[in-house]
Write a protein that holds these residues in place. Structure first.
Motif, PDB file in Angstrom:
ATOM      1  N   HIS A 154       0.831  -1.211   0.000  1.00  0.00           N
ATOM      2  CA  HIS A 154       0.000   0.000   0.000  1.00  0.00           C
ATOM      3  C   HIS A 154       0.865   1.260   0.000  1.00  0.00           C
ATOM      4  CE1 HIS A 154      -3.420   2.624   0.911  1.00  0.00           C
ATOM      5  NE2 HIS A 154      -2.615   3.215   1.783  1.00  0.00           N
ATOM      6  N   LEU A 155       1.986   1.218   0.716  1.00  0.00           N
ATOM      7  CA  LEU A 155       2.860   2.387   0.810  1.00  0.00           C
ATOM      8  C   LEU A 155       3.866   2.456  -0.335  1.00  0.00           C
ATOM      9  CD1 LEU A 155       3.553   2.241   4.649  1.00  0.00           C
ATOM     10  CD2 LEU A 155       2.021   3.814   3.456  1.00  0.00           C
ATOM     11  N   GLY A 156       3.873   1.454  -1.191  1.00  0.00           N
ATOM     12  CA  GLY A 156       4.797   1.449  -2.323  1.00  0.00           C
ATOM     13  C   GLY A 156       6.225   1.118  -1.947  1.00  0.00           C
ATOM     14  N   ILE A 157       6.412   0.426  -0.831  1.00  0.00           N
ATOM     15  CA  ILE A 157       7.753   0.109  -0.346  1.00  0.00           C
ATOM     16  C   ILE A 157       8.264  -1.155  -1.025  1.00  0.00           C
ATOM     17  CG2 ILE A 157       9.043  -0.647   1.690  1.00  0.00           C
ATOM     18  CD1 ILE A 157       7.201   1.170   3.349  1.00  0.00           C
ATOM     19  N   LYS A 158       9.491  -1.087  -1.543  1.00  0.00           N
ATOM     20  CA  LYS A 158      10.061  -2.211  -2.275  1.00  0.00           C
ATOM     21  C   LYS A 158      11.099  -2.986  -1.487  1.00  0.00           C
ATOM     22  CE  LYS A 158       7.605  -1.013  -5.795  1.00  0.00           C
ATOM     23  NZ  LYS A 158       6.372  -1.785  -6.084  1.00  0.00           N
ATOM     24  N   GLY A 159      11.775  -2.350  -0.541  1.00  0.00           N
ATOM     25  CA  GLY A 159      12.810  -3.030   0.223  1.00  0.00           C
ATOM     26  C   GLY A 159      13.052  -2.324   1.534  1.00  0.00           C
ATOM     27  N   LEU A 160      13.563  -3.080   2.527  1.00  0.00           N
ATOM     28  CA  LEU A 160      13.731  -2.548   3.867  1.00  0.00           C
ATOM     29  C   LEU A 160      15.181  -2.609   4.327  1.00  0.00           C
ATOM     30  CD1 LEU A 160      10.757  -4.298   5.744  1.00  0.00           C
ATOM     31  CD2 LEU A 160      10.728  -2.088   4.549  1.00  0.00           C
ATOM     32  N   ARG A 161      15.557  -1.617   5.114  1.00  0.00           N
ATOM     33  CA  ARG A 161      16.729  -1.673   5.991  1.00  0.00           C
ATOM     34  C   ARG A 161      16.130  -1.851   7.380  1.00  0.00           C
ATOM     35  NH1 ARG A 161      18.443   3.766   5.608  1.00  0.00           N
ATOM     36  NH2 ARG A 161      20.086   3.196   7.094  1.00  0.00           N
ATOM     37  N   LEU A 162      16.097  -3.069   7.847  1.00  0.00           N
ATOM     38  CA  LEU A 162      15.256  -3.432   8.985  1.00  0.00           C
ATOM     39  C   LEU A 162      15.991  -3.294  10.313  1.00  0.00           C
ATOM     40  CD1 LEU A 162      12.410  -4.555   9.646  1.00  0.00           C
ATOM     41  CD2 LEU A 162      13.451  -6.816   9.683  1.00  0.00           C
ATOM     42  N   MET A 163      15.417  -2.485  11.203  1.00  0.00           N
ATOM     43  CA  MET A 163      15.963  -2.334  12.549  1.00  0.00           C
ATOM     44  C   MET A 163      15.433  -3.463  13.423  1.00  0.00           C
ATOM     45  SD  MET A 163      15.772   1.821  13.165  1.00  0.00           S
ATOM     46  CE  MET A 163      14.179   2.097  12.344  1.00  0.00           C
ATOM     47  N   THR A 164      16.283  -4.436  13.699  1.00  0.00           N
ATOM     48  CA  THR A 164      15.882  -5.589  14.509  1.00  0.00           C
ATOM     49  C   THR A 164      17.115  -6.338  14.971  1.00  0.00           C
ATOM     50  OG1 THR A 164      14.504  -7.588  14.580  1.00  0.00           O
ATOM     51  CG2 THR A 164      15.688  -7.165  12.533  1.00  0.00           C
ATOM     52  N   ASN A 165      16.954  -7.087  16.070  1.00  0.00           N
ATOM     53  CA  ASN A 165      17.990  -8.018  16.524  1.00  0.00           C
ATOM     54  C   ASN A 165      17.563  -9.463  16.303  1.00  0.00           C
ATOM     55  OD1 ASN A 165      19.332  -5.702  17.649  1.00  0.00           O
ATOM     56  ND2 ASN A 165      17.930  -5.829  19.400  1.00  0.00           N
ATOM     57  N   ASN A 166      16.423  -9.652  15.630  1.00  0.00           N
ATOM     58  CA  ASN A 166      15.774 -10.953  15.541  1.00  0.00           C
ATOM     59  C   ASN A 166      15.884 -11.535  14.122  1.00  0.00           C
ATOM     60  OD1 ASN A 166      14.104 -13.169  15.670  1.00  0.00           O
ATOM     61  ND2 ASN A 166      12.276 -12.060  16.312  1.00  0.00           N
ATOM     62  N   PRO A 167      16.782 -12.483  13.891  1.00  0.00           N
ATOM     63  CA  PRO A 167      16.914 -13.069  12.548  1.00  0.00           C
ATOM     64  C   PRO A 167      15.634 -13.740  12.067  1.00  0.00           C
ATOM     65  CG  PRO A 167      18.800 -13.644  13.914  1.00  0.00           C
ATOM     66  CD  PRO A 167      17.777 -13.034  14.826  1.00  0.00           C
ATOM     67  N   ARG A 168      14.835 -14.292  12.975  1.00  0.00           N
ATOM     68  CA  ARG A 168      13.585 -14.934  12.568  1.00  0.00           C
ATOM     69  C   ARG A 168      12.644 -13.930  11.909  1.00  0.00           C
ATOM     70  NH1 ARG A 168       8.505 -15.278  14.886  1.00  0.00           N
ATOM     71  NH2 ARG A 168       7.245 -16.947  14.003  1.00  0.00           N
ATOM     72  N   LYS A 169      12.646 -12.715  12.413  1.00  0.00           N
ATOM     73  CA  LYS A 169      11.799 -11.684  11.815  1.00  0.00           C
ATOM     74  C   LYS A 169      12.265 -11.383  10.387  1.00  0.00           C
ATOM     75  CE  LYS A 169      10.594  -8.305  14.493  1.00  0.00           C
ATOM     76  NZ  LYS A 169      10.627  -7.049  15.303  1.00  0.00           N
ATOM     77  N   VAL A 170      13.575 -11.278  10.217  1.00  0.00           N
ATOM     78  CA  VAL A 170      14.121 -11.053   8.870  1.00  0.00           C
ATOM     79  C   VAL A 170      13.703 -12.191   7.948  1.00  0.00           C
ATOM     80  CG1 VAL A 170      16.229 -10.833   7.504  1.00  0.00           C
ATOM     81  CG2 VAL A 170      16.073  -9.731   9.755  1.00  0.00           C
ATOM     82  N   ASN A 171      13.888 -13.433   8.387  1.00  0.00           N
ATOM     83  CA  ASN A 171      13.562 -14.593   7.563  1.00  0.00           C
ATOM     84  C   ASN A 171      12.081 -14.636   7.221  1.00  0.00           C
ATOM     85  OD1 ASN A 171      16.235 -15.407   7.699  1.00  0.00           O
ATOM     86  ND2 ASN A 171      15.904 -16.811   9.405  1.00  0.00           N
ATOM     87  N   ALA A 172      11.216 -14.327   8.195  1.00  0.00           N
ATOM     88  CA  ALA A 172       9.775 -14.361   7.943  1.00  0.00           C
ATOM     89  C   ALA A 172       9.374 -13.347   6.888  1.00  0.00           C
ATOM     90  CB  ALA A 172       9.016 -14.094   9.246  1.00  0.00           C
ATOM     91  N   LEU A 173       9.957 -12.162   6.930  1.00  0.00           N
ATOM     92  CA  LEU A 173       9.635 -11.145   5.928  1.00  0.00           C
ATOM     93  C   LEU A 173      10.136 -11.558   4.554  1.00  0.00           C
ATOM     94  CD1 LEU A 173      10.435  -7.919   7.977  1.00  0.00           C
ATOM     95  CD2 LEU A 173       8.173  -8.812   7.402  1.00  0.00           C
ATOM     96  N   VAL A 174      11.367 -12.057   4.495  1.00  0.00           N
ATOM     97  CA  VAL A 174      11.934 -12.473   3.209  1.00  0.00           C
ATOM     98  C   VAL A 174      11.126 -13.615   2.612  1.00  0.00           C
ATOM     99  CG1 VAL A 174      13.948 -13.544   2.115  1.00  0.00           C
ATOM    100  CG2 VAL A 174      14.253 -11.654   3.740  1.00  0.00           C
ATOM    101  N   GLU A 175      10.739 -14.584   3.447  1.00  0.00           N
ATOM    102  CA  GLU A 175       9.959 -15.720   2.964  1.00  0.00           C
ATOM    103  C   GLU A 175       8.597 -15.296   2.422  1.00  0.00           C
ATOM    104  OE1 GLU A 175       9.807 -18.343   6.266  1.00  0.00           O
ATOM    105  OE2 GLU A 175      11.920 -18.959   6.087  1.00  0.00           O
ATOM    106  N   ASN A 176       8.093 -14.158   2.863  1.00  0.00           N
ATOM    107  CA  ASN A 176       6.807 -13.659   2.381  1.00  0.00           C
ATOM    108  C   ASN A 176       6.954 -12.597   1.295  1.00  0.00           C
ATOM    109  OD1 ASN A 176       4.313 -14.785   3.982  1.00  0.00           O
ATOM    110  ND2 ASN A 176       5.991 -14.639   5.440  1.00  0.00           N
ATOM    111  N   GLY A 177       8.152 -12.461   0.754  1.00  0.00           N
ATOM    112  CA  GLY A 177       8.332 -11.639  -0.438  1.00  0.00           C
ATOM    113  C   GLY A 177       8.801 -10.227  -0.215  1.00  0.00           C
ATOM    114  N   ILE A 178       9.184  -9.876   1.009  1.00  0.00           N
ATOM    115  CA  ILE A 178       9.699  -8.538   1.273  1.00  0.00           C
ATOM    116  C   ILE A 178      11.218  -8.586   1.264  1.00  0.00           C
ATOM    117  CG2 ILE A 178       9.910  -6.703   2.994  1.00  0.00           C
ATOM    118  CD1 ILE A 178       7.088  -7.180   3.796  1.00  0.00           C
TER     119      ILE A 178
END
Length: 215
Positions: A154-178
């Motif tokens: 909706h916001l037109g965002i194509k890629g993230l520089r993600l502020m997190t310490n949690n690799p699982r969160k990164v993996n979950a987003l990547v697995e869902n196409g982000i």
């Protein structure tokens, strides 16, 4: 240590279940963000995105995917690092004049506010944050991140520089196409009340945090 079966994996949810409702300006201490509201028609929960600047210009966006923590975000609890992480993320975005916080309504790693209080009671008796969830009959982490996909679209965002310490969160987003182009560490508010909590997140949930060997 918790076994893999006690940590849920993200399951894709059809994005048409999440509907954009409205947006408004939200003046904050650091900048005036644009607040976007969404509703999940499956769970009935509302989710928010706080955006600053032109996040839809195709460039990677500094972002935080933050799960609601009423006790930390609003009541200044020192039992966790959540409120401090949220404020630090907003400050960093304001400094860059561009970015987004996805604020997801999944309190207590998905178990809800009342069960979170029950879990805190168990922690007062000696359980750690993972053990408390398991004793209540829940997985260690029930959070989902699939709703971020239609919010980002909706916001037109194509890629993230993600502020997190949690690799699982990164993996979950990547697995869902982000696309996550960078993980930006967000280590905040280490204090005497949350040292065991942070150690447990590192040893049992895989968060990338500084060593606690000297605690």
């Amino acid at each position: 240590m918790s076994s893999p079966e006690n940590i849920e994996t993200d399951v894709a949810i059809p994005e048409e279940n999440l509907e954009f409702v409205s947006s408004c300006a939200l003046p904050m201490p650091w900048a005036t963000f644009q607040l976007h509201a969404f509703v999940d028609h499956v769970s009935g929960k509302e989710h928010l995105a706080l955006a600053l600047g032109d996040v839809g210009n195709g460039e990677p966006v500094l972002a935080r995917v933050h799960s609601e923590c009423l006790t930390g975000d609003a009541l200044f609890s020192q039992r966790c690092d959540c409120g401090a992480q949220l404020e630090a993320a907003l400050r960093r975005i304001a400094k860059e004049k561009r970015g987004v916080v996805f604020y997801l309504r999944q309190e207590g790693r998905g178990i809800g506010l009342l069960n979170k209080v029950r879990a805190y009671h168990l922690q007062d008796g000696g359980a750690d944050t993972v053990e408390a969830n398991l004793q209540l009959g829940f997985p260690a982490d029930m959070r989902r991140y699939t709703m971020v996909v239609p919010m980002a679209d909706h916001l037109g965002i194509k890629g993230l520089r993600l502020m997190t310490n949690n690799p699982r969160k990164v993996n979950a987003l990547v697995e869902n196409g982000i696309e996550v182009l960078e993980r930006v560490p967000l280590v905040e508010n280490r204090n005497p009340f949350n040292l065991r909590y942070l150690r447990t997140k590192a040893t049992k949930l895989g968060h990338l945090l500084p060593s606690h060997d000297n605690d």
